[in-house]
Write a protein that holds these residues in place. Structure first.
Motif, PDB file in Angstrom:
ATOM      1  N   PHE A 238       2.250  52.345  86.548  1.00 54.34           N
ATOM      2  CA  PHE A 238       1.032  53.046  86.170  1.00 54.34           C
ATOM      3  C   PHE A 238       0.896  54.310  87.001  1.00 54.34           C
TER       4      PHE A 238
ATOM      5  N   THR B 245      -2.270  50.014  74.068  1.00 54.29           N
ATOM      6  CA  THR B 245      -3.204  48.975  74.472  1.00 54.29           C
ATOM      7  C   THR B 245      -4.221  49.644  75.375  1.00 54.29           C
TER       8      THR B 245
ATOM      9  N   GLY C 157      -7.660  49.341  71.244  1.00 58.22           N
ATOM     10  CA  GLY C 157      -8.992  49.411  71.857  1.00 58.22           C
ATOM     11  C   GLY C 157      -9.935  48.350  71.347  1.00 58.22           C
TER      12      GLY C 157
ATOM     13  N   ASN D  44      -7.358  49.348  77.716  1.00 61.04           N
ATOM     14  CA  ASN D  44      -8.067  48.333  78.517  1.00 61.04           C
ATOM     15  C   ASN D  44      -7.766  46.910  78.042  1.00 61.04           C
ATOM     16  N   GLY D  45      -6.501  46.638  77.849  1.00 63.18           N
ATOM     17  CA  GLY D  45      -6.073  45.278  77.537  1.00 63.18           C
ATOM     18  C   GLY D  45      -6.199  44.874  76.082  1.00 63.18           C
ATOM     19  N   GLN D  46      -6.655  45.804  75.234  1.00 58.65           N
ATOM     20  CA  GLN D  46      -6.787  45.454  73.814  1.00 58.65           C
ATOM     21  C   GLN D  46      -6.023  46.443  72.946  1.00 58.65           C
ATOM     22  N   PRO D  47      -5.137  45.938  72.079  1.00 55.41           N
ATOM     23  CA  PRO D  47      -4.389  46.819  71.189  1.00 55.41           C
ATOM     24  C   PRO D  47      -5.356  47.623  70.313  1.00 55.41           C
TER      25      PRO D  47
ATOM     26  N   TRP E 294       0.663  53.976  81.636  1.00 52.26           N
ATOM     27  CA  TRP E 294       1.995  53.422  81.883  1.00 52.26           C
ATOM     28  C   TRP E 294       3.047  54.495  81.653  1.00 52.26           C
TER      29      TRP E 294
ATOM     30  N   TYR F 266      -7.283  51.759  81.286  1.00 54.70           N
ATOM     31  CA  TYR F 266      -5.869  51.412  81.412  1.00 54.70           C
ATOM     32  C   TYR F 266      -5.204  51.599  80.053  1.00 54.70           C
TER      33      TYR F 266
ATOM     34  N   GLU G 192      -1.674  51.050  78.158  1.00 51.91           N
ATOM     35  CA  GLU G 192      -0.355  50.418  78.244  1.00 51.91           C
ATOM     36  C   GLU G 192       0.302  50.425  76.872  1.00 51.91           C
ATOM     37  N   PRO G 193       1.619  50.319  76.833  1.00 59.69           N
ATOM     38  CA  PRO G 193       2.270  50.137  75.532  1.00 59.69           C
ATOM     39  C   PRO G 193       2.024  48.711  75.023  1.00 59.69           C
TER      40      PRO G 193
END
Lengths: 259, 273
Positions: free
Chosen positions: B44, B94, B101, B96-99, B33, B123, B125-126
């Protein structure tokens, strides 16, 4: 939410206990007498009903507020959103099951509270409604959603009220699940039994015959209900194997009843 | 996970990948991101890395990427980090969708690339929450947590020199529970993992560790009321008791603290002082 939810659970327990009187005799007289007794409270009944509606509306309003606040707390969503498996199906569908229960409660009130009483009594009305395929489906889906809703609700309420801790967490979570099963399955028994034709109207037998797809499950449940009735009539000690065979086919029970 | 990287990491890799004594470098496809500033629209951007060592930490992998970006005249990806030992709470992300990892009780800085597959798409992300606005790229402003702590105020117990060990009795159970709560590093993973972006786990940990100890008794009521009020002001969501926060917490803070927070709050509301 937690307080209104727990009070509503209290109501459900009493409601289920009242409903079980449908099974206490074959004519529905006990259940009708119970309904008459409630009616005889007159204005007090309206006070109680108003209280219930107020609880329900408050639970709904608080639920809506929480939902909107929670949506507003994250406007930019994750592109990839994976949970860690802590949430359950029930916990992540509370809004959905809640809305299903709301619609169901409205239908339920229209069915039995806001409609004129049939001349043959409330029990007969209930049996007729739950013997219809649509009626049975609505009631099974409604109470199924309720059961799922409740399986997350109890522990959640205990957390919110600060009544949970590390020592009681597991028992509380289990009690919540057990409560959900007792109430969900408990209420679902009525449509299952009446639709299967194990008890009550002759209408259900014809309905069942017209639905070949559903026969197998229905037959099993019908059998259970029928043998229960066998116990009632003959007394536990008096049952002989031949009698058990007799009550094996729910259809024969239906006919027996007609005579 | 130890921070004495080299020997320990090499040993780790040798035992877990015994068949491949020779460590191969990994190829990764990263979707990161990028957002210039708080008001800019983010998006992205895809980066390919071909020679990632399995022994790198996740942040070291980003360091390598940043060095390449800088060498190529691009702007480095901004991300928060400090101790890189899993104790400061600065790193976020974050993955792959998990804070922090997918590994349990592990911060982003303590994840190693050997935990990922060769050729994997990742992925990055913040943390997403309106109370944690993006400052730039993967950096979010977690000042809301600081303001909640500040709202809690100071304790009036004398801090002075260390008191005599037996002067202030603390039951072992309370000491353990307080220590468990105090393990919170304030990283914000609980908020990031919560579908409601609720800060209840963080606040409950901070309220708990003082409420359980004798030093925290003087301001026990006012502290919880003020901290909850500030939490609400910051725009966090409400707790719906799904325990995703507990599962995502790199320090394993228990949701039983949330029950305690609710208990403390009701107790404070009911009290006259």
């Amino acid at each position: 939410m937690s307080v209104t939810g727990l009070l509503l659970i209290g109501f459900l327990v009493v409601h289920l206990a009242g409903n079980l009187q449908l099974f206490s005799d074959d004519t529905g007289e006990h259940f009708n007498a119970y309904a008459e007794k409630l009616k005889s409270f007159g204005p007090l009944l309206y006070v109680a009903e108003f209280g219930l509606i107020a609880l329900f509306v408050a639970h709904l309003a608080l639920g809506l507020r929480v939902t909107f606040e929670n949506r507003a707390a994250r406007s930019q969503r994750y592109a990839l959103d994976r949970d860690r498996g802590a949430r359950s199906f029930a916990s992540s569908t509370m809004v959905v099951t809640g809305v299903i229960v709301l619609v169901f409660v409205i239908v339920h009130l229209l069915d039995f509270r806001l409609r004129e009483m049939a001349p043959d009594g409330l029990a007969a009305m209930v049996v007729r409604r739950l013997s219809e395929p649509a009626g049975a489906l609505i009631y099974i889906v409604g109470v199924g959603a309720l059961g799922i809703h409740l399986s997350h609700a109890f522990r959640s309420a205990m957390q919110t009220l600060g009544l949970n801790n590390t020592r009681y967490d597991v028992p509380i979570a289990r009690a919540g699940k057990a409560l959900a099963i007792v109430l969900g399955v408990g209420f679902a028994i009525f449509p299952l039994v009446y639709f299967s034709g194990a008890k009550g109207s002759t209408h259900s037998a014809s309905v069942r015959a017209a639905e070949p797809g559903a026969t197998e499950d229905v037959y099993f449940l019908g059998k259970g209900g029928a043998s229960l009735r066998g116990f009632e009539f003959r007394g536990v000690g008096a049952i002989e194997p031949s009698h058990l065979d007799d009550v094996g086919d729910p259809r024969s029970i239906g006919r027996e009843e007609q005579r | 996970m130890s921070s004495s990287h080299d020997t320990h990491a090499a040993h780790d890799a040798a035992t877990s990948h015994g068949a491949h004594a020779e460590k191969k470098s990994m190829r990764l496809m990263l979707h990161v991101w990028r957002q210039r500033d708080p008001s800019a629209e983010g998006k992205f951007v895809t980066y390919k890395l071909d020679d990632v060592s399995p022994d790198m930490s996740f942040l070291e992998m980003l360091d390598v990427l940043n060095e390449r970006l800088i060498a190529g005249g691009d702007e480095a990806i901004a991300f928060d980090h400090d101790c890189r030992e899993g104790i400061c709470g600065a790193c976020s992300l974050t993955i792959n969708g998990q804070p922090h990892g997918f590994e349990s009780e592990t911060t982003t800085c303590q994840i190693h690339m050997r935990r990922f597959e060769d050729g994997q798409t990742i992925y990055i992300e913040p943390f997403r929450a309106n109370a944690f606005p993006v400052v730039k790229d993967l950096v979010v402003d977690r000042g809301a947590f600081d303001r909640i702590i500040a709202a809690g105020g100071f304790i009036t117990a004398r801090a002075g020199s260390a008191p005599d060990a037996n002067a202030l009795p603390v039951p072992q159970v309370a000491a353990d529970a307080a220590m468990d709560a105090a393990a919170c590093i304030g990283c914000g993973a609980c908020v990031a993992a919560c579908k409601n972006a609720s800060a209840m786990l963080f606040v409950s940990a901070k309220v708990s560790h003082l409420a359980l100890l004798p030093q925290g008794q003087a301001e026990r009521n006012s502290r919880v009321l003020a901290m909850v009020e500030q939490m609400d002001k910051e725009g966090f969501g409400n707790c719906t008791n799904e325990s995703e926060c507990e599962a995502a917490c790199p320090k394993g803070i228990s949701v039983s603290n949330i029950a305690r927070l609710n208990r403390e709050y009701l107790r404070a509301l009911a009290s006259s002082d």
